[in-house]
Design an enzyme around this catalytic site. Structure first.
Site, PDB file in Angstrom:
ATOM      1  N   PHE A   1       0.549  -1.071  -0.232  1.00 53.14           N
ATOM      2  CA  PHE A   1       0.058   0.148  -0.050  1.00 53.14           C
ATOM      3  C   PHE A   1       0.394   1.455   0.006  1.00 53.14           C
ATOM      4  O   PHE A   1       0.957   1.714   0.603  1.00 53.14           O
ATOM      5  CB  PHE A   1      -0.851   0.223   1.054  1.00 53.14           C
ATOM      6  CG  PHE A   1      -2.736  -0.248   0.743  1.00 53.14           C
ATOM      7  CD1 PHE A   1      -2.323  -1.033  -0.971  1.00 53.14           C
ATOM      8  CD2 PHE A   1      -3.208  -0.381   1.819  1.00 53.14           C
ATOM      9  CE1 PHE A   1      -3.662  -2.254  -0.595  1.00 53.14           C
ATOM     10  CE2 PHE A   1      -4.451  -0.194   1.194  1.00 53.14           C
ATOM     11  CZ  PHE A   1      -4.944  -1.604   0.432  1.00 53.14           C
ATOM     12  N   HIS A   2       1.781   1.684  -0.984  1.00 56.77           N
ATOM     13  CA  HIS A   2       2.156   3.060  -0.999  1.00 56.77           C
ATOM     14  C   HIS A   2       1.115   3.984  -1.737  1.00 56.77           C
ATOM     15  O   HIS A   2       0.356   4.013  -2.141  1.00 56.77           O
ATOM     16  CB  HIS A   2       3.789   2.100  -1.885  1.00 56.77           C
ATOM     17  CG  HIS A   2       3.775   1.976  -3.217  1.00 56.77           C
ATOM     18  ND1 HIS A   2       4.624   2.259  -4.218  1.00 56.77           N
ATOM     19  CD2 HIS A   2       3.273   1.177  -3.749  1.00 56.77           C
ATOM     20  CE1 HIS A   2       3.097   1.688  -5.568  1.00 56.77           C
ATOM     21  NE2 HIS A   2       2.349   1.332  -5.194  1.00 56.77           N
TER      22      HIS A   2
END
Lengths: 88, 392
Positions: free
Chosen positions: A14-15
């Site tokens: 989840f960048h």
């Protein structure tokens, strides 16, 4: 309400790119959308809230949508997870 | 972010002192030299240290604060869209700006601000500052170093809103022109990593130390820099002409023409003496008894390759990979790190030379740094991987 589980399968997890893609997708629907990790439920329209999930590759999340277009919303999100948010 | 509002320090001095005779001195500030040299240029104050006004408001004023906040969001949005338009060619920059735009409309962030202006009846500036601080603390506590780095993004958006609320000029590093002397409270290493000696003439900051990462980077890039210059952000205004004397540790504000001429001469002499020292650059690194040594320099960012070449280094002793990570929003790929190693016109490759072990140093445990370092580790058969690149 519609609920489905999805696996974070992109290498970076989840960048910013993945989370931005999710928020942009959620904004197109009317339904309230949440993503949860072990019961920790976060707002699908909040980039900051989603980043706090710290979901890295291999994490399983529960997507929930509640509203007129809930089925379509969940389907769209699951597809995004499956195509690894466009990450090569 | 700042504590309670403080009175502005005295700014009563005249901007320019009268020039009577040659050698008369304008006002100056002192600091600690972290990177030697002389810079003559125009100041740009890049102050992270905003003084946040804090006060309570009446029920009626709450509406005004909310309206002010709303207008500010619209202005901030326009600015980010404008920036995005300027950077359409760079996919990565566009992505960063888009994520910042999403933060501007983040329901959690903005909802919190609105709710607290109403509930606590405080001015918008103080509430925004507190909310940004709280988010930053949450991100700082995260395990993933990439996520911790996102503090910078949240802060960036927060500062933009605050500057717009307080109607302070927003200075981005992109707008820095040549002959600019950057004046700031504290420069982060990733900010310095974005700079180059071609773009910035010098740096002056209020805090920092000789061994701070920002200082190490400034030296590596050959940008004259001073740290510990008290109140430099307040005493110097953007647009002021300044001389950064990074030999004696002084910042001259709005110097006289005589001083500018004098310092231009000192600067020239420094360049000449530096060139004289560098004249020995082509000589072999050989001891009196005929032992050949490899002369290698440690670097942090690829831009430093130019300066270590100028000093006659035969290679890189240690590449600190963390700046490749800090100056980018996504972790660099192995290919990207290799690209950095090969972007010189002539091949840059690692190789063993005499006394290889003597120079052997471990790569610091940069986040994910092992990725690129392993190759060398395998080659050298060392427990601590070694990054050694030879310039030919």
């Amino acid at each position: 309400m519609v609920s489905r589980r999805a696996l974070v399968s992109n290498r970076l997890g989840f960048h910013l790119r993945a989370v931005s893609t999710i928020v942009e997708a959620c904004s197109k629907f009317k339904a309230g959308i949440t993503l949860a990790r072990d019961g920790d439920r976060r707002n699908g329209r909040s980039i900051l809230d989603l980043m706090m999930l710290e979901a890295d590759m291999g994490t399983v999340l529960t997507i929930e949508a509640d509203g007129v277009d809930e089925t379509e919303a969940v389907d769209t999100l699951v597809k995004l997870f499956e195509c690894r948010f466009g990450e090569e | 972010m700042d504590g309670p509002a403080q009175p502005e320090p005295d700014q009563g001095q005249p901007a320019v002192e009268p020039v009577s005779e040659a050698g008369s001195r304008s006002r100056f500030l002192t600091g600690v030299v972290v990177s030697e040299g002389i810079a003559i240029g125009t100041a740009q104050v890049h102050s992270e240290k905003l003084r946040i006004p804090r006060y309570e408001v009446t029920e009626l004023e709450v509406k005004l604060e909310l309206a002010k906040f709303d207008r500010t969001l619209a202005v901030s949005r326009e600015q980010l869209l404008g920036l995005k338009q300027q950077h359409l060619g760079s996919e990565q920059t566009v992505r960063i700006l888009e994520s910042q735009l999403l933060m501007l409309t983040d329901p959690l962030f903005m909802g919190d601000v609105i709710q607290r202006i109403r509930g606590e009846r405080r001015n918008a500036e103080s509430v925004v500052a507190d909310v940004v601080d709280e988010f930053c603390r949450t991100f700082e506590a995260m395990e993933d170093p990439y996520m911790r780095e996102r503090v910078a993004d949240v802060q960036d958006v927060g500062y933009r809103i605050l500057r717009n609320l307080m109607q302070k000029e927003y200075i981005s590093l992109d707008k820095v022109g040549p002959n600019t002397v950057l004046v700031c409270h504290q420069l982060s290493p990733s900010e310095v990593a974005q700079l180059s000696a071609k773009k910035v003439a010098g740096l002056a900051s209020e805090v920092g130390g000789v061994t701070s990462h920002a200082a190490i980077l400034a030296r590596g890039l050959g940008i004259p820099a001073l740290v510990g210059v008290q109140d430099v952000c307040v005493r110097v205004n953007s647009g002021d002409r300044v001389i950064l004397d990074c030999v004696n540790g002084r910042v001259h504000i709005n110097p006289s023409q005589e001083e500018v001429v004098e310092y231009a001469d000192v600067k020239k002499r420094l360049v000449v003496s530096r060139e004289r020292l560098l004249a020995g650059e082509a000589l072999e690194a050989r001891t009196a008894d005929g032992l050949d040594l490899w002369l290698r320099a440690n670097i942090s960012v690829p831009a430093e390759v130019d300066s270590i070449r100028a000093f006659g280094a035969q290679g890189v002793g240690l590449l600190r990979t963390e700046y490749l990570y800090l100056s980018s929003t996504t972790p660099p790929s192995e290919g990207g790190v290799l690209l950095h190693r090969h972007e010189r016109p002539d091949p840059v490759h690692h190789g063993g030379g005499p006394h290889e072990r003597a120079a052997g140093r471990g790569v610091r445990d940069a986040p994910g740094g092992g990725l690129a370092a392993h190759q060398d580790g395998r080659r050298c058969g060392q427990a601590r991987p070694d990054r050694r690149v030879v310039l030919r």
